[in-house]
Design an enzyme around this catalytic site. Structure first.
Site, PDB file in Angstrom:
ATOM      1  N   GLU A 119      -8.293   3.414  10.410  1.00  0.00           N
ATOM      2  CA  GLU A 119      -8.615   4.744   9.878  1.00  0.00           C
ATOM      3  C   GLU A 119      -9.830   4.732   8.948  1.00  0.00           C
ATOM      4  O   GLU A 119     -10.413   5.781   8.671  1.00  0.00           O
ATOM      5  CB  GLU A 119      -7.386   5.345   9.190  1.00  0.00           C
ATOM      6  CG  GLU A 119      -6.216   5.414  10.160  1.00  0.00           C
ATOM      7  CD  GLU A 119      -5.032   6.248   9.697  1.00  0.00           C
ATOM      8  OE1 GLU A 119      -5.216   7.164   8.895  1.00  0.00           O
ATOM      9  OE2 GLU A 119      -3.914   5.962  10.165  1.00  0.00           O
ATOM     10  N   LYS A 127      -8.187   2.931   1.492  1.00  0.00           N
ATOM     11  CA  LYS A 127      -8.216   1.661   2.232  1.00  0.00           C
ATOM     12  C   LYS A 127      -9.662   1.165   2.388  1.00  0.00           C
ATOM     13  O   LYS A 127      -9.935  -0.027   2.264  1.00  0.00           O
ATOM     14  CB  LYS A 127      -7.568   1.826   3.607  1.00  0.00           C
ATOM     15  CG  LYS A 127      -6.071   2.131   3.594  1.00  0.00           C
ATOM     16  CD  LYS A 127      -5.205   1.041   2.994  1.00  0.00           C
ATOM     17  CE  LYS A 127      -5.161  -0.220   3.817  1.00  0.00           C
ATOM     18  NZ  LYS A 127      -4.219  -1.229   3.242  1.00  0.00           N
ATOM     19  N   ALA A 153       0.840  -1.198   0.000  1.00  0.00           N
ATOM     20  CA  ALA A 153       0.000   0.000   0.000  1.00  0.00           C
ATOM     21  C   ALA A 153       0.872   1.243   0.000  1.00  0.00           C
ATOM     22  O   ALA A 153       2.044   1.198   0.371  1.00  0.00           O
ATOM     23  CB  ALA A 153      -0.890   0.027   1.254  1.00  0.00           C
ATOM     24  N   ASN A 195      -2.477   2.164  15.142  1.00  0.00           N
ATOM     25  CA  ASN A 195      -1.127   2.624  14.768  1.00  0.00           C
ATOM     26  C   ASN A 195      -0.036   1.678  15.261  1.00  0.00           C
ATOM     27  O   ASN A 195       0.083   1.437  16.458  1.00  0.00           O
ATOM     28  CB  ASN A 195      -0.857   4.015  15.341  1.00  0.00           C
ATOM     29  CG  ASN A 195      -1.577   5.095  14.564  1.00  0.00           C
ATOM     30  OD1 ASN A 195      -2.805   5.105  14.485  1.00  0.00           O
ATOM     31  ND2 ASN A 195      -0.825   6.011  13.989  1.00  0.00           N
ATOM     32  N   SER A 227      -7.212   6.950   3.957  1.00  0.00           N
ATOM     33  CA  SER A 227      -8.199   6.047   4.580  1.00  0.00           C
ATOM     34  C   SER A 227      -9.356   5.750   3.629  1.00  0.00           C
ATOM     35  O   SER A 227      -9.918   4.652   3.660  1.00  0.00           O
ATOM     36  CB  SER A 227      -8.686   6.600   5.914  1.00  0.00           C
ATOM     37  OG  SER A 227      -9.142   7.917   5.798  1.00  0.00           O
ATOM     38  N   ASP A 237      -2.008  22.424  11.718  1.00  0.00           N
ATOM     39  CA  ASP A 237      -2.621  21.094  11.802  1.00  0.00           C
ATOM     40  C   ASP A 237      -2.764  20.459  10.416  1.00  0.00           C
ATOM     41  O   ASP A 237      -2.840  21.149   9.401  1.00  0.00           O
ATOM     42  CB  ASP A 237      -4.011  21.201  12.463  1.00  0.00           C
ATOM     43  CG  ASP A 237      -4.381  19.927  13.186  1.00  0.00           C
ATOM     44  OD1 ASP A 237      -3.632  18.930  13.073  1.00  0.00           O
ATOM     45  OD2 ASP A 237      -5.426  19.916  13.870  1.00  0.00           O
TER      46      ASP A 237
HETATM   47  P1  NAD Z   1       4.922   0.811   4.281  1.00  0.00           P
HETATM   48  O1  NAD Z   1       4.638   2.078   3.538  1.00  0.00           O
HETATM   49  O2  NAD Z   1       6.035   0.794   5.266  1.00  0.00           O
HETATM   50  O3  NAD Z   1       5.204  -0.365   3.242  1.00  0.00           O
HETATM   51  C1  NAD Z   1       4.444  -0.550   2.079  1.00  0.00           C
HETATM   52  C2  NAD Z   1       5.155  -1.554   1.188  1.00  0.00           C
HETATM   53  O4  NAD Z   1       4.329  -1.790   0.034  1.00  0.00           O
HETATM   54  C3  NAD Z   1       6.521  -1.068   0.667  1.00  0.00           C
HETATM   55  O5  NAD Z   1       7.452  -2.113   0.742  1.00  0.00           O
HETATM   56  C4  NAD Z   1       6.232  -0.708  -0.788  1.00  0.00           C
HETATM   57  O6  NAD Z   1       7.382  -0.833  -1.622  1.00  0.00           O
HETATM   58  C5  NAD Z   1       5.141  -1.712  -1.144  1.00  0.00           C
HETATM   59  N1  NAD Z   1       4.295  -1.277  -2.261  1.00  0.00           N
HETATM   60  C6  NAD Z   1       3.693  -0.065  -2.416  1.00  0.00           C
HETATM   61  N2  NAD Z   1       3.002  -0.042  -3.562  1.00  0.00           N
HETATM   62  C7  NAD Z   1       3.137  -1.269  -4.128  1.00  0.00           C
HETATM   63  C8  NAD Z   1       2.634  -1.875  -5.311  1.00  0.00           C
HETATM   64  N3  NAD Z   1       1.850  -1.192  -6.170  1.00  0.00           N
HETATM   65  N4  NAD Z   1       2.961  -3.156  -5.586  1.00  0.00           N
HETATM   66  C9  NAD Z   1       3.768  -3.856  -4.735  1.00  0.00           C
HETATM   67  N5  NAD Z   1       4.282  -3.327  -3.615  1.00  0.00           N
HETATM   68  C10 NAD Z   1       3.966  -2.059  -3.305  1.00  0.00           C
HETATM   69  O7  NAD Z   1       3.545   0.399   4.970  1.00  0.00           O
HETATM   70  P2  NAD Z   1       3.290  -0.328   6.364  1.00  0.00           P
HETATM   71  O8  NAD Z   1       3.265   0.685   7.438  1.00  0.00           O
HETATM   72  O9  NAD Z   1       4.178  -1.514   6.479  1.00  0.00           O
HETATM   73  O10 NAD Z   1       1.784  -0.821   6.156  1.00  0.00           O
HETATM   74  C11 NAD Z   1       1.509  -2.097   5.576  1.00  0.00           C
HETATM   75  C12 NAD Z   1       0.006  -2.271   5.475  1.00  0.00           C
HETATM   76  O11 NAD Z   1      -0.589  -2.195   6.767  1.00  0.00           O
HETATM   77  C13 NAD Z   1      -0.692  -1.197   4.627  1.00  0.00           C
HETATM   78  O12 NAD Z   1      -1.694  -1.818   3.876  1.00  0.00           O
HETATM   79  C14 NAD Z   1      -1.282  -0.252   5.660  1.00  0.00           C
HETATM   80  O13 NAD Z   1      -2.428   0.364   5.156  1.00  0.00           O
HETATM   81  C15 NAD Z   1      -1.609  -1.211   6.786  1.00  0.00           C
HETATM   82  N6  NAD Z   1      -1.620  -0.630   8.137  1.00  0.00           N
HETATM   83  C16 NAD Z   1      -0.555   0.094   8.583  1.00  0.00           C
HETATM   84  C17 NAD Z   1      -0.569   0.601   9.870  1.00  0.00           C
HETATM   85  C18 NAD Z   1       0.610   1.372  10.422  1.00  0.00           C
HETATM   86  O14 NAD Z   1       0.507   1.901  11.537  1.00  0.00           O
HETATM   87  N7  NAD Z   1       1.724   1.468   9.723  1.00  0.00           N
HETATM   88  C19 NAD Z   1      -1.678   0.376  10.707  1.00  0.00           C
HETATM   89  C20 NAD Z   1      -2.758  -0.378  10.215  1.00  0.00           C
HETATM   90  C21 NAD Z   1      -2.699  -0.879   8.924  1.00  0.00           C
HETATM   91  P1  TYD Z   2       1.318   9.151  11.538  1.00  0.00           P
HETATM   92  O1  TYD Z   2       2.505   8.451  12.110  1.00  0.00           O
HETATM   93  O2  TYD Z   2       1.486   9.877  10.237  1.00  0.00           O
HETATM   94  O3  TYD Z   2       0.137   8.084  11.473  1.00  0.00           O
HETATM   95  P2  TYD Z   2      -1.443   8.297  11.168  1.00  0.00           P
HETATM   96  O4  TYD Z   2      -1.631   9.637  10.548  1.00  0.00           O
HETATM   97  O5  TYD Z   2      -1.716   7.191  10.194  1.00  0.00           O
HETATM   98  O6  TYD Z   2      -2.142   8.127  12.475  1.00  0.00           O
HETATM   99  O7  TYD Z   2       0.795  10.205  12.609  1.00  0.00           O
HETATM  100  C1  TYD Z   2       0.432   9.807  13.925  1.00  0.00           C
HETATM  101  C2  TYD Z   2      -0.113  11.026  14.620  1.00  0.00           C
HETATM  102  O8  TYD Z   2       0.952  11.977  14.798  1.00  0.00           O
HETATM  103  C3  TYD Z   2      -1.183  11.764  13.817  1.00  0.00           C
HETATM  104  O9  TYD Z   2      -2.165  12.269  14.717  1.00  0.00           O
HETATM  105  C4  TYD Z   2      -0.450  12.922  13.176  1.00  0.00           C
HETATM  106  C5  TYD Z   2       0.655  13.209  14.183  1.00  0.00           C
HETATM  107  N1  TYD Z   2       1.920  13.721  13.601  1.00  0.00           N
HETATM  108  C6  TYD Z   2       2.478  14.914  14.108  1.00  0.00           C
HETATM  109  O10 TYD Z   2       1.940  15.565  15.014  1.00  0.00           O
HETATM  110  N2  TYD Z   2       3.648  15.338  13.560  1.00  0.00           N
HETATM  111  C7  TYD Z   2       4.283  14.663  12.546  1.00  0.00           C
HETATM  112  O11 TYD Z   2       5.356  15.116  12.075  1.00  0.00           O
HETATM  113  C8  TYD Z   2       3.703  13.436  12.070  1.00  0.00           C
HETATM  114  C9  TYD Z   2       4.348  12.667  10.964  1.00  0.00           C
HETATM  115  C10 TYD Z   2       2.525  13.018  12.640  1.00  0.00           C
END
Ligand code: NAD
Ligand code: TYD
Length: 340
Positions: A130, A157, A86, A182, A154, A275
């Site tokens: 989200e 997603k 993603a 998160n 979101s 913000d």
């Molecule tokens: P990330 O951005 O760290 O990693 C995304 C990966 O997907 C990368 O390796 C990227 O190269 C690959 N990618 C992107 N586009 C692609 C495509 N078209 N084809 C193949 N590969 C592709 O993301 P993450 O934080 O590891 O999140 C992984 C999943 O979990 C996502 O679907 C995200 O929505 C979901 N998620 C993340 C969080 C969080 O807090 N990070 C929380 C809940 C759900």
């Molecule tokens: P983020 O890590 O981008 O995750 P998400 O937006 O998916 O929750 O941000 C987490 C929270 O932190 C969000 O409320 C936005 C805030 N934030 C800051 O205040 N400063 C920053 O530089 C970033 C990246 C996020």
């Protein structure tokens, strides 16, 4: 099990692959990743070159590529798919929603379609809390909470979640959806709150806190999310969505102050900035369904999780520089050259 993981070179995918290889010695894992700015093949180089190299295979490609995905599913006799791939950063989605629609909606639909065409037995689609939008001071998101996304990220997603539902209802695709709060832990790209604040604090640079810093997120250590995805893969009910959370609701400012205290840096580094547009106020998860049906519960509390996480970043400052400097891309070019 022969498992296709997509997006396995990103933050959660990398942690998931390490855990699954360790926990399931009989599994073979195929990792399809496009290697966007957020994907780092080097994360899993110790696996590519280590004792598990025969049961881990990196495949460079795009989840939107119909022919390639179908070929992978058929040629490698894939039993199940876990889709992590993603575009994942809300701020980037505000700057330009297009790649979010392409990968998160069209790419996911392409995976569902290829899975349908090839008769895949199991599909876990990894989604996010989200999709539910935002909460007031009380209450938690449940799986029955209506989807009401507020950012282009979101919304994309949620689009994929609805498509997953349609593929289950219409074609009987055996898909399970997971929605998690998160994540934090090793290998998170330093555009997200925790690694960004770590990096800035270490460099004595200002820490940009959006708005008044009182937006609340529920934090879960990445391994606990990975365990949830594993449980959904092994035990989830087809067509069902499962919430996962960390039982750790915190205002952003508290997280930032915790990081500063751990690094022994002054709070004067904090800068309140404009913000984020459409900034969701509060996320909180009711994961009682995942608890009762999958025996899911988060194992690490925030104090322990953040300690482990900061320790990892302290020990891997080179990784932080690497993923941002382009050095990793140069490294990969060398890596390919050497192996030609
Ligand atoms: P990330 O951005 O760290 O990693 C995304 C990966 O997907 C990368 O390796 C990227 O190269 C690959 N990618 C992107 N586009 C692609 C495509 N078209 N084809 C193949 N590969 C592709 O993301 P993450 O934080 O590891 O999140 C992984 C999943 O979990 C996502 O679907 C995200 O929505 C979901 N998620 C993340 C969080 C969080 O807090 N990070 C929380 C809940 C759900
Ligand atoms: P983020 O890590 O981008 O995750 P998400 O937006 O998916 O929750 O941000 C987490 C929270 O932190 C969000 O409320 C936005 C805030 N934030 C800051 O205040 N400063 C920053 O530089 C970033 C990246 C996020």
């Amino acid at each position: 099990m022969r498992l296709l993981v997509t997006g396995g070179c990103g933050f959660i995918g990398t942690n998931f692959i390490y855990l699954m290889l360790e926990r399931h010695p009989d599994w073979a894992i195929y990792n399809l990743d496009k290697l966007t700015y957020a994907g780092n093949r080097k994360n899993l180089l110790p696996v590519e070159q280590g004792p598990d190299k025969d049961r881990y295979h990196f495949l460079h490609g795009d989840i939107c590529d119909r022919d390639y995905v179908e070929q992978i599913l058929r040629d490698h006799h894939i039993d199940a798919v876990v889709n992590f791939a993603a575009e994942s950063h809300v701020d980037r989605s505000i700057n330009d929603p297009s790649p979010f629609v392409t990968t998160n909606v069209q790419g996911a639909q392409n995976l569902f379609e290829c899975a349908r065409q090839t008769g895949i037995g199991r599909f876990v689609h990894v989604s996010t809390d989200e999709v539910y939008g935002t909460l007031g001071p009380e209450g938690k998101f449940m799986e029955s909470t209506p989807l009401a996304p507020n950012s282009p990220y979101s919304a994309s997603k949620a689009g994929a979640d609805l498509m997953a539902r349609a593929y289950f209802e219409t074609y009987g695709l055996p898909v399970v959806i997971t929605r998690c709060s998160n994540n934090y832990g090793p290998y998170q790209f330093p555009e997200k709150l925790i690694p960004l604040m770590f990096q800035n604090a270490k460099a004595n640079k200002s820490l940009p806190v959006y708005g008044d810093g009182m937006n609340i997120r529920d934090w879960i250590y990445v391994d606990d999310h990975c365990t949830g995805v594993e449980l959904a893969l092994l035990k989830g009910r087809e067509g069902q969505a499962y919430n996962f959370g960390g039982n750790a609701e915190k205002p952003n400012i508290e997280v930032v102050k915790t990081i500063l205290a751990a690094l022994d840096k002054p709070e004067s580094l904090i800068t309140y900035v404009k913000d984020r547009p459409g900034h969701d106020k509060r996320y909180a998860m009711d994961f009682s369904l995942a608890h009762s049906e999958l025996s899911f519960s988060p194992s690490l509390d925030f104090t322990e999780g953040i300690r482990k996480t900061l320790e990892w970043y302290e020990a891997n400052t080179e990784w932080l520089e690497d993923v941002q400097s382009g050095a990793y891309r140069e490294f990969m070019q060398e890596w390919y050259k050497e192996r030609k």
